[in-house]
Design a protein around this motif. Structure first.
Motif, PDB file in Angstrom:
ATOM      1  N   SER A 805       0.837  -1.214   0.000  1.00 18.99           N
ATOM      2  CA  SER A 805       0.000   0.000   0.000  1.00 18.99           C
ATOM      3  C   SER A 805       0.867   1.258   0.000  1.00 18.99           C
ATOM      4  O   SER A 805       0.363   2.358  -0.148  1.00 18.99           O
ATOM      5  N   GLU A 806       2.184   1.054   0.187  1.00 19.63           N
ATOM      6  CA  GLU A 806       3.076   2.202   0.296  1.00 19.63           C
ATOM      7  C   GLU A 806       3.271   2.848  -1.069  1.00 19.63           C
ATOM      8  O   GLU A 806       3.502   2.143  -2.054  1.00 19.63           O
ATOM      9  N   ALA A 807       3.237   4.159  -1.101  1.00 19.76           N
ATOM     10  CA  ALA A 807       3.433   4.859  -2.370  1.00 19.76           C
ATOM     11  C   ALA A 807       4.870   4.675  -2.836  1.00 19.76           C
ATOM     12  O   ALA A 807       5.799   4.627  -2.031  1.00 19.76           O
ATOM     13  N   ASP A 808       5.068   4.539  -4.141  1.00 17.50           N
ATOM     14  CA  ASP A 808       6.402   4.379  -4.705  1.00 17.50           C
ATOM     15  C   ASP A 808       6.924   5.762  -5.100  1.00 17.50           C
ATOM     16  O   ASP A 808       6.665   6.249  -6.187  1.00 17.50           O
ATOM     17  N   ASP A 809       7.672   6.380  -4.185  1.00 21.22           N
ATOM     18  CA  ASP A 809       8.136   7.747  -4.438  1.00 21.22           C
ATOM     19  C   ASP A 809       9.206   7.805  -5.516  1.00 21.22           C
ATOM     20  O   ASP A 809       9.447   8.851  -6.105  1.00 21.22           O
ATOM     21  N   SER A 810       9.838   6.659  -5.773  1.00 20.32           N
ATOM     22  CA  SER A 810      10.942   6.670  -6.734  1.00 20.32           C
ATOM     23  C   SER A 810      10.435   6.585  -8.172  1.00 20.32           C
ATOM     24  O   SER A 810      11.195   6.781  -9.110  1.00 20.32           O
ATOM     25  N   TYR A 811       9.141   6.293  -8.345  1.00 21.79           N
ATOM     26  CA  TYR A 811       8.646   6.117  -9.711  1.00 21.79           C
ATOM     27  C   TYR A 811       8.617   7.463 -10.448  1.00 21.79           C
ATOM     28  O   TYR A 811       8.083   8.448  -9.955  1.00 21.79           O
ATOM     29  N   VAL A 812       9.201   7.455 -11.636  1.00 25.86           N
ATOM     30  CA  VAL A 812       9.229   8.687 -12.436  1.00 25.86           C
ATOM     31  C   VAL A 812       8.269   8.522 -13.609  1.00 25.86           C
ATOM     32  O   VAL A 812       8.480   7.665 -14.465  1.00 25.86           O
ATOM     33  N   PRO A 813       7.214   9.300 -13.651  1.00 23.47           N
ATOM     34  CA  PRO A 813       6.291   9.178 -14.787  1.00 23.47           C
ATOM     35  C   PRO A 813       6.970   9.643 -16.069  1.00 23.47           C
ATOM     36  O   PRO A 813       7.867  10.482 -16.035  1.00 23.47           O
ATOM     37  N   HIS A 814       6.569   9.080 -17.180  1.00 24.27           N
ATOM     38  CA  HIS A 814       7.221   9.395 -18.432  1.00 24.27           C
ATOM     39  C   HIS A 814       6.181   9.389 -19.532  1.00 24.27           C
ATOM     40  O   HIS A 814       5.169   8.716 -19.436  1.00 24.27           O
ATOM     41  N   ASN A 815       6.452  10.142 -20.551  1.00 23.21           N
ATOM     42  CA  ASN A 815       5.500  10.260 -21.654  1.00 23.21           C
ATOM     43  C   ASN A 815       5.582   9.045 -22.581  1.00 23.21           C
ATOM     44  O   ASN A 815       5.977   9.131 -23.721  1.00 23.21           O
ATOM     45  N   GLY A 816       5.240   7.891 -22.051  1.00 24.82           N
ATOM     46  CA  GLY A 816       5.312   6.653 -22.830  1.00 24.82           C
ATOM     47  C   GLY A 816       6.728   6.125 -22.867  1.00 24.82           C
ATOM     48  O   GLY A 816       7.686   6.808 -22.503  1.00 24.82           O
ATOM     49  N   GLY A 817       6.859   4.876 -23.293  1.00 28.00           N
ATOM     50  CA  GLY A 817       8.183   4.307 -23.486  1.00 28.00           C
ATOM     51  C   GLY A 817       8.907   3.934 -22.214  1.00 28.00           C
ATOM     52  O   GLY A 817      10.097   3.643 -22.238  1.00 28.00           O
ATOM     53  N   GLY A 818       8.167   3.935 -21.088  1.00 29.57           N
ATOM     54  CA  GLY A 818       8.781   3.544 -19.824  1.00 29.57           C
ATOM     55  C   GLY A 818       7.913   2.536 -19.098  1.00 29.57           C
ATOM     56  O   GLY A 818       6.874   2.121 -19.598  1.00 29.57           O
ATOM     57  N   ALA A 819       8.339   2.158 -17.916  1.00 28.73           N
ATOM     58  CA  ALA A 819       7.576   1.184 -17.144  1.00 28.73           C
ATOM     59  C   ALA A 819       6.323   1.838 -16.564  1.00 28.73           C
ATOM     60  O   ALA A 819       6.376   2.989 -16.152  1.00 28.73           O
ATOM     61  N   PRO A 820       5.214   1.107 -16.545  1.00 24.26           N
ATOM     62  CA  PRO A 820       4.015   1.656 -15.883  1.00 24.26           C
ATOM     63  C   PRO A 820       4.190   1.594 -14.372  1.00 24.26           C
ATOM     64  O   PRO A 820       5.027   0.838 -13.884  1.00 24.26           O
ATOM     65  N   PRO A 821       3.428   2.373 -13.626  1.00 22.17           N
ATOM     66  CA  PRO A 821       3.500   2.253 -12.172  1.00 22.17           C
ATOM     67  C   PRO A 821       2.915   0.916 -11.716  1.00 22.17           C
ATOM     68  O   PRO A 821       1.980   0.406 -12.340  1.00 22.17           O
ATOM     69  N   ALA A 822       3.459   0.360 -10.672  1.00 23.26           N
ATOM     70  CA  ALA A 822       2.924  -0.903 -10.152  1.00 23.26           C
ATOM     71  C   ALA A 822       1.605  -0.632  -9.432  1.00 23.26           C
ATOM     72  O   ALA A 822       1.439   0.438  -8.859  1.00 23.26           O
ATOM     73  N   PRO A 823       0.659  -1.580  -9.496  1.00 23.76           N
ATOM     74  CA  PRO A 823      -0.592  -1.351  -8.758  1.00 23.76           C
ATOM     75  C   PRO A 823      -0.337  -1.273  -7.255  1.00 23.76           C
ATOM     76  O   PRO A 823       0.535  -1.961  -6.747  1.00 23.76           O
ATOM     77  N   ARG A 824      -1.079  -0.405  -6.593  1.00 27.98           N
ATOM     78  CA  ARG A 824      -0.955  -0.244  -5.144  1.00 27.98           C
ATOM     79  C   ARG A 824      -2.128  -0.919  -4.465  1.00 27.98           C
ATOM     80  O   ARG A 824      -3.231  -0.942  -5.011  1.00 27.98           O
ATOM     81  N   LEU A 825      -1.919  -1.398  -3.270  1.00 28.23           N
ATOM     82  CA  LEU A 825      -3.035  -1.917  -2.483  1.00 28.23           C
ATOM     83  C   LEU A 825      -3.762  -0.738  -1.859  1.00 28.23           C
ATOM     84  O   LEU A 825      -3.112   0.153  -1.309  1.00 28.23           O
ATOM     85  N   SER A 826      -5.072  -0.747  -1.958  1.00 31.56           N
ATOM     86  CA  SER A 826      -5.799   0.332  -1.289  1.00 31.56           C
ATOM     87  C   SER A 826      -5.856   0.025   0.209  1.00 31.56           C
ATOM     88  O   SER A 826      -5.719  -1.126   0.629  1.00 31.56           O
ATOM     89  N   LYS A 827      -6.030   1.048   0.993  1.00 34.54           N
ATOM     90  CA  LYS A 827      -6.014   0.882   2.456  1.00 34.54           C
ATOM     91  C   LYS A 827      -7.176   1.655   3.049  1.00 34.54           C
ATOM     92  O   LYS A 827      -7.026   2.746   3.568  1.00 34.54           O
ATOM     93  N   ARG A 828      -8.364   1.087   2.876  1.00 39.45           N
ATOM     94  CA  ARG A 828      -9.564   1.712   3.432  1.00 39.45           C
ATOM     95  C   ARG A 828     -10.081   0.812   4.542  1.00 39.45           C
ATOM     96  O   ARG A 828      -9.967  -0.417   4.442  1.00 39.45           O
ATOM     97  N   LYS A 829     -10.696   1.396   5.503  1.00 41.35           N
ATOM     98  CA  LYS A 829     -11.363   0.585   6.518  1.00 41.35           C
ATOM     99  C   LYS A 829     -12.498  -0.163   5.833  1.00 41.35           C
ATOM    100  O   LYS A 829     -13.254   0.427   5.068  1.00 41.35           O
TER     101      LYS A 829
END
Lengths: 849, 207
Positions: A805-829
């Motif tokens: 559920s932890e945010a991936d602060d190291s992920y750098v968004p890019h205009n295509g041609g890069g890795a997508p962000p990994a899915p995060r676990l939601s953390k709701r009650k």
């Protein structure tokens, strides 16, 4: 003290009412289409903005286009409490002001819904406020003063099933805050039309219609009918009579904008004396004469009767009926308009350019810019009205149903080769609009389907040719019900035996059986209805006969074969009898719940878990009674118990189904949406989730899906019912719910990935089920500092993937041609969901130029 | 359900999918951990009967894909580590140049930067910015490796001999490239870092 007690008593009930619908917030219904418009009886353009139009649908809410019909968007979801629109009007002086009158005015007995009054928007339809007039139920027209949008008139047609006071013409001078009824004739006299002289807004013309629909007859005409004129802004009214027939049924009236003295009136009178037709007045209503007696103008008057004058030319006049007709010589001769769906109900003509118009018909709204030579498409609206559903056992499974005023449809529940469910995933099927569809679920090559008045065919789905197989091919149109050899419901049940090969049943007033696909038929039962002769006359009167079968009374409305035992069948009739046979039709026992009275038995559900348990969904809505009425029996119908606690008045009940995995988990389809019971009907709560407010006509539980037939929003599916069967409102601990088995495949879907903000409808195509293991988990509490982790291992214990559920602060968004962000676990009650994004969705496997 | 995503190289456009391959048919366990508690559920992905893929074929596919995804991850992890190190070395060299002494440290730093650059240029094409722009600048090693990985990742997962052969060839090349990278990471950069420390100048970060 007293207040406190009340609070304590009410609080747990309110809590329960919210619980499941909120807890399962990560579950969403998905709209699968088809995108083939359903009925609309009201549409309007906007003066000064030829790209913007509104479409009021019957059951599907209000829609708006801002690109002249290239896209339509629903704008009433979340605001309107009922789904069916009777009238929409846009202020000419302030186009942000829109008034909507609820409750369709073309009142079909089989699928017309009541409305809840008037809504108003002051921001072009972004937001809405309810303005009362709930008691009117059906509204035919709203007229706004041309320069003061606070002055507004409502033509209230009134409840169609019973006489009421809530009808006539209402006036407001404060923008709808308060209303005053200024025209009323009698409890049957509803206002069917209202027309304002836009050159002098103190002058109004109104048509009152004496009408009622009983389950067996459309009464159209009587003392309550009349044409009226007001010259004091609707404060007082005078009846117009000179030159008009004495016998009056349904009427419409339109004053010419280009000539205030010229007024057209379309009049249903006695069909046998040729007095019906188009009348005209050239002296502002003082006297009238018939200009056309063409029966095309007044046929099936209760459903149509609409007249509109060209705002720029008083000789051009439109009459809407099954065809749309236009006269360019003041009503003497008529031409037909083509190019859009049939069965017309409303027309708005641009007062600045009368080549530009929007028309409403049984296929939706359509826009023209060339005087009706061509029209915008209706194949982009997911607003179909479906009656009954059936499903097969194919992979993916298909859904079958009849669409109002259209063909029946076979549509795939998923497109396993693509992203969405489009027209390449659906096709027409057997019978017609009101079809029940029957087939061998494991080999649905031949589909048997019917339509009204007992027509039935066996259609080969590969060659798309059929054999007509009526047990008695008699023409019933125009006959009294009592004179019909077989008396069929509008939706006459047709079922395919689960136990005997190639055996079909067709419900009339008795059950017909064929073991050779309709080559020969035998009587499988005696008459299983009350057979009330006084309610089996002609279906319409006093002036126009109605006999397409919707008023057939004393018919079998539902038939079901027990999945557990060969030879066990239940039947239900539209006049309130329930029967069972346990000896394959040799004998039938009346097992009607005590004191049920005349009631439509709309659906019967044999429990998939217990052969002796049976549920029925009944309704007296055709008598004007909107009480929910579900019953359960534990003993093949010997005794019954009403199970309606939690379903409010107004949400009348058409269908009840039991979950296939969990005994006692029930789903109810009502006029106001879906209800769920986790305790075998002892308590119900709304389970509407993201489903729009729309009448539910049928439900099916199939392969852990809930398939929903709506009357105005096409088909929807709720996936992952196994989650509901594992529901425990008392759950305290951390839990991962066992995911439903997934078949290895590569379809795409909007439902994969995060669906928090998704309303379940996309673009012009139906929504696929999520692809991937859809994993739900429960968090008993949430701590911002603590991380949720998920580890997936295979059968050898090897780690396949891990999620956090932890945010991936190291992920750098890019205009295509890069890795997508990994899915995060939601953390709701409470309940959470991990949906996997579809692989390769952002990447093309070969280059396209 | 997919295997882990291969990390990308920030700012670099590679025309490829970075997604891990889809989990093959079989039984899986989902273990959830939160606040010291652990709970799990079993799930299943069943083979698609229309696909006509044997269990052995699924296994071969799973094995080769897992290995390629692991290797591609190794590659980009090293690329990203050395990129980070380069930035620190560059900063140190600039600082040293400004100060005007330590000529040998400057020369060592510049030599190390050229070594890293030489390796990086074999691995990554950093100039392409967009879909059709990749045609202007020739692809480098990891782009080709990802292409092979993607071409092996068929929806009907039959691994071709060509994929097996090319993978063997590229893995061989990777052994050499990896050796160079590991030497830079494990020996040359730390050695230079030590020199910087000894000269009283800050450290190089490779996390």
């Amino acid at each position: 003290m007293r207040k406190t007690t009340l609070l304590i008593l009410l609080f747990p009930v309110l809590l329960l009412a919210q619980e499941a619908n909120d807890y399962f917030s990560s579950m969403k219904y998905r709209n699968i289409g088809p995108y083939r418009g359903g009925r609309s009886v009201s549409a309007s353009g906007v003066v000064g903005d030829p790209l913007t139009y509104f479409m009021g649908t019957t059951g599907g809410g209000l829609w708006k286009t801002q690109d002249a019909g290239q896209h339509w968007e629903n704008i009433s979801d979340g605001f309107f409490k009922t789904g069916t629109v009777g009238a929409v009007a846009v202020s000419e002086s302030n186009p942000n002001i829109v008034y909507v009158g609820m409750g369709e005015h073309a009142i079909r007995g089989v699928m017309s819904s009541y409305g809840d009054g008037v809504y108003k928007s002051t921001d072009g339809g972004e937001t809405w406020e309810h303005l009362g007039l709930k008691e009117t139920e059906q509204i035919s027209r709203i007229v706004i003063h041309p320069t003061n949008p606070d002055i507004v008139y409502v033509a209230a047609q009134g409840k169609y099933t019973a006489p009421t006071e809530g009808r006539g013409v209402y006036k407001s001078v404060d923008g709808g805050k308060t209303w005053k009824k200024t025209l009323y004739s009698n409890p049957y006299g509803g206002a069917s039309e209202l027309s304002m002289d836009m050159n002098n807004p103190d002058v109004l013309y109104a048509a009152l219609w004496h009408h009622q629909r009983t389950p067996w007859k459309v009464i159209s005409g009587g003392d309550g009918s009349g044409l009226y004129k007001s010259t004091d802004a609707g404060e007082t009214w005078n009846k117009l009579e000179t030159g008009l027939p004495k016998e009056l049924g349904k009427m419409a009236i339109a004053v010419c904008r280009s000539n205030s003295d010229k007024v057209y009136a379309l009049i249903e009178s006695d069909s046998q004396t040729e007095q019906s037709g188009l009348y005209v007045s050239n002296n502002a209503g003082k006297s009238w004469y018939q200009v056309s007696g063409d029966n095309r103008l007044t046929q099936r008057a209760w459903y149509y009767t609409e007249v509109f004058a060209d705002p720029l030319n008083d000789q051009t006049v439109y009459v809407l009926s099954a065809p749309a007709l236009r006269s360019k010589d003041g009503g003497k001769s008529w031409e037909r308009l083509y190019g859009t769906h049939g069965d017309y109900h409303d027309l708005w003509i641009n007062p600045n350019n009368s080549k530009n118009m929007v028309i409403a018909n049984d296929g939706g709204a359509a826009i023209s810019f060339n005087f009706g030579q061509s029209w915008s498409t209706q194949s982009i609206m997911p607003t179909a009205q479906f009656y009954r559903i059936n499903v097969d056992n194919m992979e993916p499974y298909n859904i079958y149903g009849g669409q109002q005023d259209n063909t029946s449809v076979r549509i795939a529940s998923a497109n396993l080769q693509g992203w969405s469910i489009s027209e390449s995933d659906w096709t027409w099927s057997a019978g017609g609009e009101s079809a029940f569809l029957a087939f061998d679920k494991d080999n649905p090559k031949v589909v048997v389907g019917g339509s009204y008045l007992g027509t039935i065919e066996a259609l080969d789905m590969e060659t798309k040719v059929s054999t007509k197989i009526m047990a008695a091919p008699l023409q019933y149109l125009g006959k009294a019900a009592r004179d019909m050899k077989y008396l069929y419901n509008w939706n006459a049940p047709i079922i395919w035996s689960q136990h005997e090969p190639n055996t079909i049943y067709h419900g009339a007033q008795l059950v017909l059986k064929s073991t050779d696909l309709g080559k020969t038929w035998t009587h499988f039962s005696p008459d299983l209805t009350r057979d009330l002769d006084e309610k089996q006359g002609k279906g319409g009167g006093p002036y126009t006969v109605e006999a397409v079968g919707a008023e057939n009374y004393g018919t079998i409305s539902y038939l079901v074969e027990s999945p557990h035992q060969q030879g066990v069948f239940y039947s239900g009739s539209d006049d309130g009898l329930v029967h069972i046979t346990k000896d394959n039709g040799k004998s039938w026992q009346n097992i009607t719940p005590k004191n049920l009275g005349e009631t439509l038995i709309n659906a019967i559900e044999v429990s998939p878990h217990d052969p002796a348990v049976v549920y029925i969904a009944t309704t007296k809505y055709k008598f004007g009674d909107y009480t929910p009425a579900l019953f359960k029996s534990n003993n093949y119908g010997k005794t019954w118990k009403a199970i309606n606690n939690g379903i409010p008045y107004g949400a009348y009940t058409r269908v009840v189904r039991e979950d296939q995995t969990k005994k006692g988990l029930l789903y109810a389809g009502t006029e106001l949406g879906i209800y769920i019971s986790f305790d075998d009907g002892a308590n119900w709560e709304s389970f509407q989730r993201n489903l729009p407010v729309t009448p539910i006509l049928d439900l099916k539980v199939h392969r852990n899906d809930l398939v929903v037939a709506t009357s105005g929003r096409s088909f929807w599916i709720l996936d992952n019912l196994s989650l509901l069967s594992a529901y425990d409102p008392e759950i305290k601990e951390l839990k991962v719910f066992k995911p439903e088995a997934l078949t290895y495949g590569f379809w795409g879907s909007r439902m994969s990935g995060n669906i928090d903000g998704f309303d379940g409808t996309q673009g012009f195509e139906g929504v696929n089920p999520a692809n991937g293991v859809v994993l739900y988990y429960h968090l008993p509490e949430v701590d911002a500092d603590k991380v949720v982790e998920l580890v997936v291992t295979n059968s050898e214990g090897k780690v396949i993937n891990t999620y956090t559920s932890e945010a991936d602060d190291s992920y750098v968004p890019h205009n295509g041609g890069g890795a997508p962000p990994a899915p995060r676990l939601s953390k709701r009650k409470g309940l959470n969901c991990l949906e996997y994004a579809t692989p390769n969705s952002s990447w093309r496997s070969w280059r396209l130029y | 359900m997919q295997h882990p995503i291969v990390p990308g190289v920030p700012g670099v456009y590679i025309e490829a999918s970075f997604n891990g391959h889809r989990a093959v048919p079989g039984d899986y366990t989902f273990t959830l951990k939160y606040n010291g508690q652990t709970t799990s559920a079993e799930g299943n992905i069943s083979p698609n009967t229309n696909f006509n893929i044997s269990a052995q074929e699924y296994q071969q596919y799973d094995a080769i894909m897992s290995d390629m995804e692991a290797k591609a991850t190794e590659m980009h992890t090293r690329v990203n580590m050395l990129t980070k190190a380069s930035k620190d070395i560059q900063a140190a060299v600039s600082q040293l140049k400004k100060e005007g002494n330590n000529a040998s440290l400057v020369a060592d730093g510049e030599a190390l930067l050229s070594a890293i650059k030489a390796w990086d240029e074999q691995m990554i094409q950093r100039r392409s910015q967009a879909y059709d722009d990749v045609e202007n600048f020739e692809n480098k090693f990891t782009a080709e490796y990802l292409f092979l990985m993607n071409q092996t990742n068929s929806r009907l997962p039959k691994v071709t001999q060509a994929s097996v052969d090319l993978k063997a060839e590229m893995d061989q090349r990777w052994i050499g490239l990896k050796k160079t990278a590991d030497d830079l990471i494990n020996n040359q950069v730390p050695a230079y870092n030590k020199k910087l420390w000894d000269a009283g100048i800050g450290a190089i970060n490779m996390d």
